[in-house]
Design an enzyme around this catalytic site. Structure first.
Site: not given
Length: 596
Positions: A163, A506, A415, A470
């Site tokens: 990303d 993150e 990830e 997240y």
């Protein structure tokens, strides 16, 4: 691979500036031998810098394949009798280097330096034509991986699963440098201390002879010699040692001198810091003291420059890190410029050093959308060829950064897909390799949200856990009350199952600068602050948590997608480095956390 330097026996010439540029539209440059003649056309491009955002022609931005750079170079006349090297600090993602039409180097991997001995192809005092072909293509065998899609109309599109935008070009400096025939080829330094005495183990590799005398001396920051030794390996003690500390730094110089028959042949200076790292229970110790990570995942990303390095932009970013009370960063998701790493060494910024192994996950696309067909660990996706490239990326990273006191933890991937059976046979050899290359530092990887503690198949292999989560953004969007419960529940499971020091590498919410609401509304600056506050409450309640790296330091460019409006907006700062409300909240949080 030692970074070039000026010394009593070495010289450097910087080749940055404006180079000629040609776009290889039809992939014919190599077959037509473009390297044998001046490039056609009138395009020019800066080095360092990314190509993509410079030109009005959108085809240049979207081109998939080779870009060709070229310039004339004069070799200093005083270099006669020396070995002459060309060094590129990066070529993203593949670089082919030609001197007067002869290929002298080829390298894959867009974020690491490579070089070639060109002594036999150039003459001191004369000029030569330097041509570099840079290929931006990503395949399943590259790190990061990707695939090329051939469209019905003949266009080629680059697909990739990370990303951030796939910027291409010569992103860092290019150097011409000279060294003696008998020279220092490698230096390795490891440190320890006992009381006020520093202990330094060193090893020197000499090229050009098997018969040379090696002498080393250690010099402190005041320029005073504090120790010396002879031999190509050994141990040296530093009395009244000044330790390298987070937030302070402090570098000694190991001056290596190589002689033959009493004549100095080469002198090379390796900077290092004296400090120790240890993982004990749920703590991460630097110099025997518990360290709590505050900071960011960051990107080498600026308007116009793309991923091109700029000392001015670097200085501004580190000043903002100091202002916000960040003590550390992660090189997400690729090795950073050596200039950035040098700054971290000098100023005591703690670094989690990461390979470019991002996107090793066929279940997601950049962390935000459903994946494509097929599993991750299968032929043509992440397979043996990917693993071979990944091993080489680890070797190069450790070789480049092994002597840096700022680097306290290797991160070998971001990830990856680790909730499936194929993950362990892929990653176990990589962990073993990293530990063999550098037993002095812990090893970790960054775990994705879809591989929680009861499903991840590889977390037991690592020394430190790093999690990207997240809740409240991609999951339970806008519902911070539920997100808080989910986050705490999961973190406690990690603590109970593994009992290892854990860093949240993150967490963040896309935030549009200037957007506000009295409600708990995603994308507002108010929601960003509430989101961060919620995570911090949870961190303070879970024992294993030893750090918090917000995603991201600043807004950054991504590929096109319906979930991205002119890039990723999770920055505490905008892309042009203006603080959002979250930045001031973090500044206060970290001041309190670090007792400042």
């Amino acid at each position: 691979m030692l970074r070039p330097q000026n010394s009593p026996t070495r010289e450097m010439v910087n080749l940055d500036g404006t180079w000629r540029l040609a776009v290889d539209w039809d992939r014919t440059g190599l077959t037509d031998n473009w390297q044998n003649r001046p490039l056609s056309g009138r395009l020019e491009a800066p080095v360092p810098g990314s190509i993509n955002d410079l030109f009005h022609d959108e085809r240049i931005r979207d081109h998939v394949g080779f870009y060709w750079y070229q310039r004339e170079v004069r070799v200093p006349r005083g270099w006669d009798g020396e070995r002459i090297f060309i060094r590129l600090e990066s070529a993203t993602h593949e670089g082919l280097v030609f001197v007067n039409g002869t290929k002298v180097a080829e390298h894959s991997g867009g974020y690491m330096p490579f070089e070639a001995d060109i002594t036999d192809y150039v003459t001191a005092g004369e000029t030569f034509r330097l041509t570099v072909a840079v290929n931006n293509e990503l395949t399943n065998s590259s790190i990061p991986p990707g695939e090329i899609i051939e469209l019905d109309d003949g266009r080629r599109q680059q697909e990739y699963k990370h990303d951030f935008y796939n910027y291409a070009g010569l992103h860092r400096s290019v150097w011409l440098y000279s060294v003696p025939g008998v020279r220092v080829d490698d230096v390795t330094v490891t440190t320890d201390y006992q009381g006020n005495t520093g202990h330094v183990d060193y090893s020197v590799v000499v090229a050009g002879t098997s018969d040379a005398d090696v002498r080393v001396k250690i010099v402190d920051e005041a320029g005073t010699q504090v120790a010396e030794a002879t031999g190509d390996s050994g141990s040296v003690d530093i009395p009244d040692v000044t330790l390298w500390r987070p937030g302070a730094g402090y570098l000694y110089e190991l001056v290596v001198e190589v002689s033959q028959n009493g004549e100095l042949k080469d002198s090379f200076t390796q900077r290092f810091g004296v400090r120790t790292i240890a993982v004990e229970g749920k703590q991460f110790l630097i110099n025997g003291e518990p360290f709590y990570f505050t900071g960011f995942g960051m990107h080498e990303d600026h308007e116009t420059l793309g991923k091109g390095h700029s000392d001015a932009h670097m200085t501004q970013d580190f000043q903002l890190l100091e202002w916000i009370n960040a003590n550390s960063l992660r090189t997400s998701h690729y090795p950073y410029s050596e200039d950035i790493m040098d700054y971290c060494d000098r100023h005591g910024v703690v670094v989690i050093d990461e390979t470019a192994a991002v996107g090793l996950n066929w279940a997601i696309a950049g962390g935000i959308m459903g994946g494509t067909a097929g599993g991750t660990y299968e032929k043509g996706h992440i397979d043996d060829s990917t693993q071979a490239t990944h091993k080489e990326a680890i070797r190069e990273l450790v070789d480049r950064d092994k002597n840096r006191p700022s680097v306290v933890l290797w991160s070998i991937a971001n990830e990856p897909d680790t909730a499936v059976d194929g993950a362990r046979p892929y990653f176990e050899p990589l962990v073993e390799l990293t530990r063999a290359l550098d037993p002095s530092r812990p090893v970790g990887f960054v775990n994705v949200m879809m591989a929680p503690a009861d499903q991840c198949t590889i977390s037991d292999l690592f020394d430190v856990l790093m999690l990207n989560r997240y809740y409240g953004w991609y999951f339970q969007t806008g519902d911070l009350q539920s997100a808080e419960k989910s986050l705490e529940q999961e973190l406690r499971l990690w603590d109970e199952k593994f009992g290892k020091p854990t860093i949240m590498t993150e967490y963040g919410a896309d935030t549009v600068a200037g957007m506000h609401s009295i409600y708990s509304q995603p994308f507002t600056e108010d929601y960003q602050v509430a989101f961060l506050d919620m995570y911090h409450r949870v961190f303070d309640r879970v024992e294993c948590m030893i750090g918090e790296h917000v995603w991201n330091f600043a807004d950054f460019q991504t590929k096109y997608g319906y979930a991205r409006v002119d890039g990723n907006k999770k920055g505490a700062f905008t892309r042009d480095r203006r603080p959002k409300a979250g930045a001031r909240a973090l500044r206060q949080r970290w001041a309190d956390k670090l007792g400042r």
